[in-house]
Design an enzyme around this catalytic site. Structure first.
Site, short mmCIF file in Angstrom:
data_model
loop_
_atom_site.label_atom_id
_atom_site.label_comp_id
_atom_site.label_asym_id
_atom_site.label_seq_id
_atom_site.Cartn_x
_atom_site.Cartn_y
_atom_site.Cartn_z
N LYS A 37 8.58 11.78 -30.06
CA LYS A 37 7.21 12.15 -29.67
C LYS A 37 6.59 13.08 -30.71
O LYS A 37 5.39 13.00 -30.99
CB LYS A 37 7.22 12.81 -28.28
CG LYS A 37 7.32 11.78 -27.17
CD LYS A 37 7.76 12.35 -25.85
CE LYS A 37 8.12 11.21 -24.90
NZ LYS A 37 8.88 11.63 -23.75
N GLN A 64 9.82 16.55 -19.97
CA GLN A 64 10.72 15.39 -20.02
C GLN A 64 11.60 15.35 -18.76
O GLN A 64 12.23 16.33 -18.40
CB GLN A 64 11.60 15.48 -21.28
CG GLN A 64 12.47 14.28 -21.53
CD GLN A 64 11.70 13.02 -21.89
OE1 GLN A 64 10.65 13.07 -22.53
NE2 GLN A 64 12.21 11.88 -21.47
N ASP A 89 1.31 12.28 -18.63
CA ASP A 89 2.24 11.33 -18.01
C ASP A 89 1.58 10.62 -16.82
O ASP A 89 2.11 9.61 -16.34
CB ASP A 89 3.45 12.10 -17.45
CG ASP A 89 4.64 12.13 -18.39
OD1 ASP A 89 4.86 11.13 -19.09
OD2 ASP A 89 5.35 13.14 -18.39
N1 GUN Z 1 11.73 10.27 -18.73
C1 GUN Z 1 11.80 8.93 -18.90
N2 GUN Z 1 10.56 8.42 -19.08
C2 GUN Z 1 9.70 9.47 -19.03
C3 GUN Z 1 8.30 9.57 -19.16
O1 GUN Z 1 7.56 8.60 -19.35
N3 GUN Z 1 7.79 10.83 -19.04
C4 GUN Z 1 8.57 11.92 -18.80
N4 GUN Z 1 7.97 13.11 -18.68
N5 GUN Z 1 9.88 11.85 -18.68
C5 GUN Z 1 10.43 10.63 -18.80
#
Ligand code: GUN
Length: 283
Positions: free
Chosen positions: A50, A94, A119
């Site tokens: 990211k 996450q 998200d």
């Molecule tokens: N863990 C797995 N996929 C995601 C996601 O799209 N966003 C977040 N915050 N955590 C994740």
């Protein structure tokens, strides 16, 4: 029939290129904060990628790598600080949070300012998606919809089957397919005779996290098969839920793992961060 392999990596690169172009015009650059609690190796990989994506798009980014024992209170305090900081447009915590430390994920998601919720996990944003009037779409289902559009696959009038009912993928994926006028069925671990339902699918989305779940016998000839999962098989190799080679013989389109949905999820996060910056008047 051999399926067309949907190239998520190439499409994601184009999407990020468009985001970077748009971001150049902004008065102030968009900013993303990523919070990682604990040291789950898979999460570590996602978070690092990211940061790279932010660099590619010309965004400001900050990473907060916190020890597993940080605790709910300190995590909420960090969210409060990031909510108040103007250089941060998007906040991503996450998931999953480390097990065995009494974290309450829902409380953390609820604490993120909905205008910074890139998200789209905050209940306010989930509700907006439900009624079809939203700022952000959750990254993985949004990435799937972009792929379908890019390849000229219109869900309208099609039988769509989503296997998996998570808040992150299954439920919102079903809603987005419904918005595009698909006839949608959601299957899950208690669905009896799963194959009898998946075999009806014109568009089949697998989002469970179980190696080899979708075999060729479960797929209708000519179906579009989207594999959202990211698993490791016994040999430690990355793979999805779909038994790729035999299913690719039967499907009309299929996404690979890796190189399918994963890169699109990341590209959609950049798109959402750009949207958040617009909401914050940075355009
Ligand atoms: N863990 C797995 N996929 C995601 C996601 O799209 N966003 C977040 N915050 N955590 C994740």
């Amino acid at each position: 029939m051999a399926a067309v392999i949907i190239d998520g990596k190439a499409l994601a690169a184009r999407c990020k290129g468009q985001v970077a172009q748009e971001a150049k015009r902004f008065r102030t650059r968009p900013g993303l904060a990523v919070i990682l609690v604990g040291n789950d190796p898979a999460s570590r990989v996602y978070v690092t990628s990211k940061r790279k994506d932010c660099e590619e798009c010309g965004f400001y980014s900050e990473e907060f790598a916190l020890p597993a024992e940080t605790g709910q209170k300190a995590l909420l305090e960090l969210v409060d600080v990031l909510n108040a900081r103007p250089e941060i447009d998007g906040i991503l915590c996450q998931l999953p949070l480390p097990k065995g430390y009494d974290y309450d994920e829902q409380e953390v998601l609820l604490r993120i300012d909905p205008s910074k919720d890139v998200d789209a996990f905050h209940p306010a944003n989930v509700g907006k998606i439900m009624i079809g009037n939203y700022d952000f779409l959750p990254c993985t289902p949004a990435g799937v919809m972009e792929m379908l559009e890019e390849y000229g696959i219109d869900p309208a009038g099609k039988r769509c089957v989503v296997v998996g009912r998570s808040n992150i993928v299954g439920k919102p994926q079903a809603m987005l397919l419904l918005h595009k006028h698909g006839t949608v069925t959601i299957c899950h671990s208690r669905t009896p005779d799963l194959a009898s339902i998946t075999r009806q699918a014109d568009i089949l989305v697998a989002a469970v996290g179980k190696v080899g779940l979708i075999t060729a016998e479960m797929v209708k000839p000519g179906a579009v098969v989207i594999d959202v999962a990211m698993n490791r098989n016994e040999a430690g190799k990355l793979c999805g839920d779909v038994d790729f080679a035999p299913v690719a013989e039967k499907a009309s389109y299929i996404t690979p793992v890796p190189g399918g949905v994963g890169p699109m999820t990341r590209a959609m996060l950049m798109k959402n961060t750009l949207t958040a910056a617009k909401l914050h008047g940075k355009e």
